[in-house]
Motif scaffolding. Sequence first.
Motif, PDB file in Angstrom:
ATOM      1  N   THR A  77      63.321 -51.497 -25.472  1.00  0.00           N
ATOM      2  CA  THR A  77      62.133 -50.938 -26.184  1.00  0.00           C
ATOM      3  C   THR A  77      62.300 -50.623 -27.588  1.00  0.00           C
ATOM      4  OG1 THR A  77      63.037 -48.651 -26.043  1.00  0.00           O
ATOM      5  CG2 THR A  77      62.170 -49.259 -24.117  1.00  0.00           C
ATOM      6  N   ARG A  78      61.235 -50.395 -28.246  1.00  0.00           N
ATOM      7  CA  ARG A  78      60.893 -50.325 -29.648  1.00  0.00           C
ATOM      8  C   ARG A  78      61.826 -49.390 -30.095  1.00  0.00           C
ATOM      9  NH1 ARG A  78      57.651 -47.124 -32.879  1.00  0.00           N
ATOM     10  NH2 ARG A  78      57.009 -48.241 -34.982  1.00  0.00           N
ATOM     11  N   HIS A  79      61.734 -48.305 -29.743  1.00  0.00           N
ATOM     12  CA  HIS A  79      62.723 -47.287 -30.061  1.00  0.00           C
ATOM     13  C   HIS A  79      64.453 -47.656 -30.140  1.00  0.00           C
ATOM     14  CE1 HIS A  79      60.713 -43.949 -31.383  1.00  0.00           C
ATOM     15  NE2 HIS A  79      60.031 -43.419 -30.070  1.00  0.00           N
ATOM     16  N   HIS A  95      59.351 -50.324 -40.489  1.00  0.00           N
ATOM     17  CA  HIS A  95      57.877 -51.005 -40.726  1.00  0.00           C
ATOM     18  C   HIS A  95      57.971 -52.098 -39.405  1.00  0.00           C
ATOM     19  CE1 HIS A  95      54.002 -52.327 -42.307  1.00  0.00           C
ATOM     20  NE2 HIS A  95      54.669 -53.377 -42.320  1.00  0.00           N
ATOM     21  N   ASP A  96      56.822 -51.912 -38.525  1.00  0.00           N
ATOM     22  CA  ASP A  96      56.658 -53.048 -37.635  1.00  0.00           C
ATOM     23  C   ASP A  96      56.709 -54.530 -38.117  1.00  0.00           C
ATOM     24  OD1 ASP A  96      56.670 -51.419 -35.399  1.00  0.00           O
ATOM     25  OD2 ASP A  96      54.590 -51.015 -35.697  1.00  0.00           O
ATOM     26  N   ALA A  97      57.472 -55.510 -37.585  1.00  0.00           N
ATOM     27  CA  ALA A  97      57.363 -56.824 -37.965  1.00  0.00           C
ATOM     28  C   ALA A  97      56.093 -57.652 -37.976  1.00  0.00           C
ATOM     29  CB  ALA A  97      58.557 -57.480 -37.388  1.00  0.00           C
ATOM     30  N   ALA A 110      45.223 -41.758 -36.665  1.00  0.00           N
ATOM     31  CA  ALA A 110      45.899 -42.831 -36.077  1.00  0.00           C
ATOM     32  C   ALA A 110      47.420 -42.984 -36.930  1.00  0.00           C
ATOM     33  CB  ALA A 110      45.084 -44.274 -35.968  1.00  0.00           C
ATOM     34  N   SER A 111      48.374 -42.906 -36.401  1.00  0.00           N
ATOM     35  CA  SER A 111      49.707 -43.060 -36.990  1.00  0.00           C
ATOM     36  C   SER A 111      49.884 -44.444 -37.119  1.00  0.00           C
ATOM     37  CB  SER A 111      50.791 -42.407 -36.128  1.00  0.00           C
ATOM     38  OG  SER A 111      52.055 -42.551 -36.577  1.00  0.00           O
ATOM     39  N   GLU A 112      50.164 -44.856 -38.377  1.00  0.00           N
ATOM     40  CA  GLU A 112      50.577 -46.323 -38.427  1.00  0.00           C
ATOM     41  C   GLU A 112      51.877 -46.522 -38.948  1.00  0.00           C
ATOM     42  OE1 GLU A 112      48.008 -48.792 -37.890  1.00  0.00           O
ATOM     43  OE2 GLU A 112      46.501 -47.315 -37.659  1.00  0.00           O
ATOM     44  N   GLY A 140      58.693 -43.347 -25.461  1.00  0.00           N
ATOM     45  CA  GLY A 140      58.320 -42.860 -27.061  1.00  0.00           C
ATOM     46  C   GLY A 140      57.785 -43.936 -27.790  1.00  0.00           C
ATOM     47  N   THR A 141      56.630 -43.253 -28.485  1.00  0.00           N
ATOM     48  CA  THR A 141      56.051 -44.305 -29.686  1.00  0.00           C
ATOM     49  C   THR A 141      55.965 -43.955 -30.800  1.00  0.00           C
ATOM     50  OG1 THR A 141      53.798 -43.445 -29.084  1.00  0.00           O
ATOM     51  CG2 THR A 141      54.581 -45.428 -27.790  1.00  0.00           C
ATOM     52  N   GLU A 142      56.792 -42.864 -31.229  1.00  0.00           N
ATOM     53  CA  GLU A 142      56.404 -42.140 -32.630  1.00  0.00           C
ATOM     54  C   GLU A 142      57.677 -41.834 -33.260  1.00  0.00           C
ATOM     55  OE1 GLU A 142      53.366 -41.620 -34.693  1.00  0.00           O
ATOM     56  OE2 GLU A 142      55.285 -41.561 -35.723  1.00  0.00           O
ATOM     57  N   CYS A 143      58.180 -42.421 -34.065  1.00  0.00           N
ATOM     58  CA  CYS A 143      59.628 -41.974 -34.977  1.00  0.00           C
ATOM     59  C   CYS A 143      59.379 -40.709 -35.554  1.00  0.00           C
ATOM     60  CB  CYS A 143      59.973 -43.016 -35.854  1.00  0.00           C
ATOM     61  SG  CYS A 143      60.350 -44.737 -35.165  1.00  0.00           S
ATOM     62  N   TRP A 178      47.099 -52.473 -40.398  1.00  0.00           N
ATOM     63  CA  TRP A 178      46.932 -52.646 -39.009  1.00  0.00           C
ATOM     64  C   TRP A 178      47.950 -53.753 -38.333  1.00  0.00           C
ATOM     65  CZ3 TRP A 178      45.788 -57.536 -40.457  1.00  0.00           C
ATOM     66  CH2 TRP A 178      45.449 -58.329 -39.318  1.00  0.00           C
ATOM     67  N   LYS A 179      48.283 -53.399 -37.143  1.00  0.00           N
ATOM     68  CA  LYS A 179      49.338 -54.084 -36.502  1.00  0.00           C
ATOM     69  C   LYS A 179      48.787 -55.309 -35.475  1.00  0.00           C
ATOM     70  CE  LYS A 179      51.409 -51.893 -32.699  1.00  0.00           C
ATOM     71  NZ  LYS A 179      50.990 -52.636 -31.505  1.00  0.00           N
ATOM     72  N   VAL A 180      49.379 -56.388 -35.550  1.00  0.00           N
ATOM     73  CA  VAL A 180      48.926 -57.692 -34.906  1.00  0.00           C
ATOM     74  C   VAL A 180      49.296 -57.114 -33.036  1.00  0.00           C
ATOM     75  CG1 VAL A 180      49.301 -59.972 -34.295  1.00  0.00           C
ATOM     76  CG2 VAL A 180      49.057 -59.419 -36.864  1.00  0.00           C
TER      77      VAL A 180
HETATM   78  O1  5RP Z   1      51.825 -46.875 -34.604  1.00  0.00           O
HETATM   79  C1  5RP Z   1      53.258 -46.783 -34.512  1.00  0.00           C
HETATM   80  C2  5RP Z   1      54.013 -45.583 -34.649  1.00  0.00           C
HETATM   81  O2  5RP Z   1      53.461 -44.826 -34.856  1.00  0.00           O
HETATM   82  C3  5RP Z   1      53.666 -48.131 -33.738  1.00  0.00           C
HETATM   83  O3  5RP Z   1      53.510 -49.138 -34.602  1.00  0.00           O
HETATM   84  C4  5RP Z   1      53.241 -48.091 -32.316  1.00  0.00           C
HETATM   85  O4  5RP Z   1      53.830 -46.879 -31.634  1.00  0.00           O
HETATM   86  C5  5RP Z   1      53.940 -49.196 -31.767  1.00  0.00           C
HETATM   87  O5  5RP Z   1      53.452 -49.070 -30.410  1.00  0.00           O
HETATM   88  P1  5RP Z   1      53.584 -50.013 -29.237  1.00  0.00           P
HETATM   89  O6  5RP Z   1      54.664 -50.698 -28.910  1.00  0.00           O
HETATM   90  O7  5RP Z   1      53.011 -49.069 -28.385  1.00  0.00           O
HETATM   91  O8  5RP Z   1      52.516 -51.002 -29.719  1.00  0.00           O
END
Ligand code: 5RP
Length: 281
Positions: free
Chosen positions: A95-97, A124-126, A179-181, A208-211, A233-235
């Motif tokens: 998982t991301r965490h 930071h998300d790649a 929105a948390s980014e 979990g989705t939030e550090c 914004w996230k792809v």
């Molecule tokens: O916004 C975020 C943190 O606050 C993350 O980018 C987001 O939680 C990633 O989530 P997911 O794996 O659900 O796309």
Amino acid sequence: EARKSDHLKAGLCVDFPVSVVLPAGGTGERTGLQTPKQFCPFLGRPLISYTIESFEVSWIQTVVVVVAKENIGLMMDIIQRFLHKKVLVVPGGSTRHRSICNGVAALGEQRRPAAHKPKVVIIHDAVRPFVDEDFLHKIATAAKEQGAAGAIRPLVSTVIATTSEGYLDHSLERAKYRASEMPQGFTYDVICEAYQKLQCTESDFEFGTECLHLALQYCGTNAKLIDGPPTLWKVTYKRDLAAAESIIKSLSQSACLITGGLEAAVSLANVLQKAFGALDM
Ligand SMILES: O=C(CO)[C@H](O)[C@H](O)COP(=O)(O)O
Ligand SMILES: Nc1ccn([C@@H]2O[C@H](COP(=O)(O)OP(=O)(O)OP(=O)(O)O)[C@@H](O)[C@H]2O)c(=O)n1
């Protein structure tokens, strides 16, 4: 051959060591493609290479890229091909965490004197390739002062809760929420403590989705929230790949017009400059 755009760097600096963790261990299920989105090519270069480039600034020491075990070879090739420096590749989790936790742990395992351990870790998300140095600097500075900091954006839609039968339960007052980014920043001590296996639960790691939430829950650290630009914004879906491609193409277009100062040529240059500016988001 490496094709890197020559971004204008803002000339910023910090007086504390900063390192970065880029989680890139996902499969990109929501795009519906075989290739994980971070490895999809844009103008012959994978998306993750653009993201790494955003972190190639003088005040960032190390960039830890976390990828699935089977993609470590691919990631090493990308680093070599696009001449990325200061990058460490580590295996991700399910998982991301879990992936982020592995990345943070790798920063502690590096063979270097304690004095060079990061004071601040930016996460930071790649798959958010368009982050600029000025905003990274804001996040790093706020994280150093507050223990944690994160980017926020206004909500586009109202958030509602549904009943298990699929009816409206209640709706949230949109103006009160954000929105948390990404990016988010943490002092090294806070993020290490937040992920301590004795307190961070299996449920946190799995769902979990939030550090920032972990930092609040397990370290009592209230993150400083900073309004971020729309480019963060996230792809996530296939349509986001098309949007990313169009932005990358517009950013890679540049022209050098040698006018010699003639009035007509100068006004042509101005018109072109405005036209390119209009491509900005
Ligand atoms: O916004 C975020 C943190 O606050 C993350 O980018 C987001 O939680 C990633 O989530 P997911 O794996 O659900 O796309
Ligand atoms: N096990 C995982 C899952 C996700 N990520 C990373 O976390 C970021 C944000 O996650 P998301 O957009 O959810 O990516 P995916 O999990 O790949 O997408 P999907 O949920 O559609 O499968 C991405 O950079 C992704 O690679 C990760 O490092 N390790």
